[in-house]
Design a protein around this motif. Structure first.
Motif, PDB file in Angstrom:
ATOM      1  N   THR A  20       0.909  -1.055  -0.001  1.00 14.28           N
ATOM      2  CA  THR A  20      -0.010   0.013   0.206  1.00 14.28           C
ATOM      3  C   THR A  20       0.922   1.215  -0.033  1.00 14.28           C
ATOM      4  O   THR A  20       0.506   1.952  -0.649  1.00 14.28           O
ATOM      5  N   LEU A  21       1.770   1.356   0.740  1.00 13.09           N
ATOM      6  CA  LEU A  21       2.810   2.283   0.991  1.00 13.09           C
ATOM      7  C   LEU A  21       3.485   2.569  -0.424  1.00 13.09           C
ATOM      8  O   LEU A  21       3.698   3.540  -1.048  1.00 13.09           O
ATOM      9  N   LEU A  22       3.968   1.535  -1.041  1.00 14.92           N
ATOM     10  CA  LEU A  22       4.780   1.531  -2.402  1.00 14.92           C
ATOM     11  C   LEU A  22       4.062   1.943  -3.546  1.00 14.92           C
ATOM     12  O   LEU A  22       4.377   2.975  -4.167  1.00 14.92           O
ATOM     13  N   GLN A  23       2.786   1.547  -3.460  1.00 18.17           N
ATOM     14  CA  GLN A  23       1.784   2.085  -4.526  1.00 18.17           C
ATOM     15  C   GLN A  23       1.406   3.417  -4.176  1.00 18.17           C
ATOM     16  O   GLN A  23       1.197   4.293  -5.384  1.00 18.17           O
ATOM     17  N   ALA A  24       1.415   3.756  -3.030  1.00 15.44           N
ATOM     18  CA  ALA A  24       0.945   5.424  -2.821  1.00 15.44           C
ATOM     19  C   ALA A  24       2.056   6.239  -3.287  1.00 15.44           C
ATOM     20  O   ALA A  24       2.028   7.431  -3.767  1.00 15.44           O
ATOM     21  N   LYS A  25       3.286   5.928  -3.086  1.00 15.48           N
ATOM     22  CA  LYS A  25       4.525   6.522  -3.346  1.00 15.48           C
ATOM     23  C   LYS A  25       4.575   6.834  -4.887  1.00 15.48           C
ATOM     24  O   LYS A  25       4.982   7.688  -5.343  1.00 15.48           O
ATOM     25  N   THR A  26       4.123   5.860  -5.495  1.00 15.86           N
ATOM     26  CA  THR A  26       4.310   5.692  -6.986  1.00 15.86           C
ATOM     27  C   THR A  26       3.059   6.642  -7.504  1.00 15.86           C
ATOM     28  O   THR A  26       3.407   7.564  -8.571  1.00 15.86           O
ATOM     29  N   ASP A  27       2.051   6.385  -7.167  1.00 15.43           N
ATOM     30  CA  ASP A  27       0.907   7.280  -7.393  1.00 15.43           C
ATOM     31  C   ASP A  27       0.826   8.916  -6.958  1.00 15.43           C
ATOM     32  O   ASP A  27       0.514   9.710  -7.722  1.00 15.43           O
ATOM     33  N   ALA A  28       1.755   9.209  -6.048  1.00 12.81           N
ATOM     34  CA  ALA A  28       1.834  10.377  -5.572  1.00 12.81           C
ATOM     35  C   ALA A  28       2.666  11.204  -6.453  1.00 12.81           C
ATOM     36  O   ALA A  28       2.626  12.368  -6.508  1.00 12.81           O
ATOM     37  N   GLY A  29       3.498  10.407  -6.997  1.00 16.55           N
ATOM     38  CA  GLY A  29       4.550  11.199  -7.903  1.00 16.55           C
ATOM     39  C   GLY A  29       6.078  11.595  -7.270  1.00 16.55           C
ATOM     40  O   GLY A  29       6.067  11.629  -5.861  1.00 16.55           O
ATOM     41  N   ALA A  30       6.931  11.686  -8.075  1.00 17.34           N
ATOM     42  CA  ALA A  30       8.295  11.893  -7.600  1.00 17.34           C
ATOM     43  C   ALA A  30       8.433  13.140  -6.588  1.00 17.34           C
ATOM     44  O   ALA A  30       9.420  13.361  -5.871  1.00 17.34           O
ATOM     45  N   SER A  31       7.448  14.290  -6.890  1.00 18.29           N
ATOM     46  CA  SER A  31       7.962  15.144  -6.058  1.00 18.29           C
ATOM     47  C   SER A  31       7.188  15.317  -4.596  1.00 18.29           C
ATOM     48  O   SER A  31       7.214  16.275  -3.992  1.00 18.29           O
ATOM     49  N   ALA A  32       6.029  14.274  -4.456  1.00 19.24           N
ATOM     50  CA  ALA A  32       5.453  14.155  -3.307  1.00 19.24           C
ATOM     51  C   ALA A  32       6.477  14.135  -2.074  1.00 19.24           C
ATOM     52  O   ALA A  32       7.567  13.342  -2.013  1.00 19.24           O
ATOM     53  N   SER A  33       6.037  14.911  -1.007  1.00 23.74           N
ATOM     54  CA  SER A  33       6.715  14.425   0.384  1.00 23.74           C
ATOM     55  C   SER A  33       6.318  13.296   1.147  1.00 23.74           C
ATOM     56  O   SER A  33       5.166  12.789   0.759  1.00 23.74           O
ATOM     57  N   PRO A  34       7.202  13.005   1.999  1.00 26.32           N
ATOM     58  CA  PRO A  34       6.762  11.667   2.909  1.00 26.32           C
ATOM     59  C   PRO A  34       5.615  11.873   3.374  1.00 26.32           C
ATOM     60  O   PRO A  34       4.565  10.980   3.485  1.00 26.32           O
TER      61      PRO A  34
END
Length: 334
Positions: A56-70
């Motif tokens: 869930t975390l890894l998919q959220a990271k992908t969907d949030a985009g490279a510029s997304a903050s933690p």
């Protein structure tokens, strides 16, 4: 051979598993399952569910985009985690799963509606029909109003943290699908307030509360289902045999399964319809007045919202720590 209590209960009541533990659901094969923030937070910390959390975390990271903050990534994963568990649970059970709106929105009607729509959209994107989902919302006046809107959109709701008849009547008038009156938490309050160590099951204040609500609903033909919740012992459960649904922890499901004996029906819609019960009007003024006068309902609703909020904050912290570890591990292997 005599049947155990769980087998007999299933003949008159829909049995629901009150857990986020998928293995426990597989063991007891309930019709439905219900979760809450505390249960999801507990499950998210179990080693056997680490993969669900990490994915869930890894998919959220992908969907949030490279510029997304933690913080952005954790926020997105947080919204999705309950749905991730719900999807796993729906692969096991034939019925419905309850997924809860963020408790911090309990007094905000519009925000609750928006969050419920987001949750349903996630399930539908995953190919799950909305009829298999119950959106859990706290039984505040604002939450009940949100549920009224959602039900008209075909989004079925489970009104939780319900402790008083005024909440139950408001839910029925709003045509919500299901309510979850909290039996054990009512008992907890009365034991603390009176100084008593225990109550006989038939005199348990939580049992009496759910019985009153059930009889009221059946007397006046409300379609809203009653699902007793938050049990402390199997005596509370057996006293509510015949209730529309009961959501039960794995521990107590195990006790019911291990107990042989006769289980008589205690709640009966036909008998309730013949009872002499006075119908009560409800609006915001009446609701607020009754809520203010009911110390137990007032205390337990507030405590419940605060407790679920604390669990959500713990979950957010857990996700932040896991994200940091996943990112550190990815740098090592890069």
């Amino acid at each position: 051979m005599s049947k155990n209590l769980l087998e007999q209960l299933r003949e008159m009541t829909v049995v629901v598993a009150d857990t986020g533990d998928i293995q426990a659901i597989e063991k007891f094969t309930p019709q439905d399952a219900t979760t809450n923030p505390s249960l999801i937070t507990a499950a998210a910390q179990m080693p056997e569910y680490e993969e669900i959390v990490d994915q869930t975390l890894l998919q959220a990271k992908t969907d949030a985009g490279a510029s997304a903050s933690p913080g952005d990534i954790v926020s997105l994963a947080f919204d999705r985690l309950a749905v991730s568990f719900g999807l796993k649970i729906l692969q096991i059970i034939p019925g419905r799963v309850s997924t809860e709106v963020d408790a911090r929105l309990s007094y905000d009607t519009e925000a609750t509606i928006a969050k419920a729509r987001e949750l349903i959209a996630q399930y539908e994107t995953a190919g799950v029909n909305r009829d298999r989902i119950l959106i859990k919302i706290a039984s505040t006046w604002e939450g009940i109003r949100a549920a009224e809107v959602l039900e008209k959109e075909g989004i079925h709701c489970n009104l939780t943290l319900l402790f008083g008849i005024h909440q139950a009547i408001a839910c029925a008038e709003a045509k919500v699908t299901l309510i979850s009156p909290f039996v054990g938490r009512i008992l907890d309050w009365y034991k603390k307030d009176t100084g008593r160590d225990s109550y006989p099951a038939a005199e348990d204040p939580g049992v009496l509360s759910v019985t009153k609500i059930y009889n009221y609903y059946k007397k006046f033909g409300y379609k809203t289902e009653v699902m007793g919740a938050s049990f402390r012992n199997i005596g509370e459960i057996t006293e509510l045999a015949g209730c529309d649904l009961l959501t039960i922890s794995p521990k107590l499901l195990g006790e019911l399964q291990a107990t042989i004996g006769e289980l008589p029906r205690k709640l009966d819609a036909t008998k309730a319809a013949a009872m002499s019960i006075e119908k009560m009007p409800i609006d915001k003024v009446i609701f607020d007045k009754m809520h203010a006068e009911d110390r137990m309902a007032n205390d337990k609703l507030d405590e419940g919202i605060k407790g679920f909020t604390k669990a959500l904050e713990t979950l957010e912290q857990l996700l932040a720590e896991k994200l940091a570890k996943l990112e550190a591990d990815s740098k090592v292997t890069a």
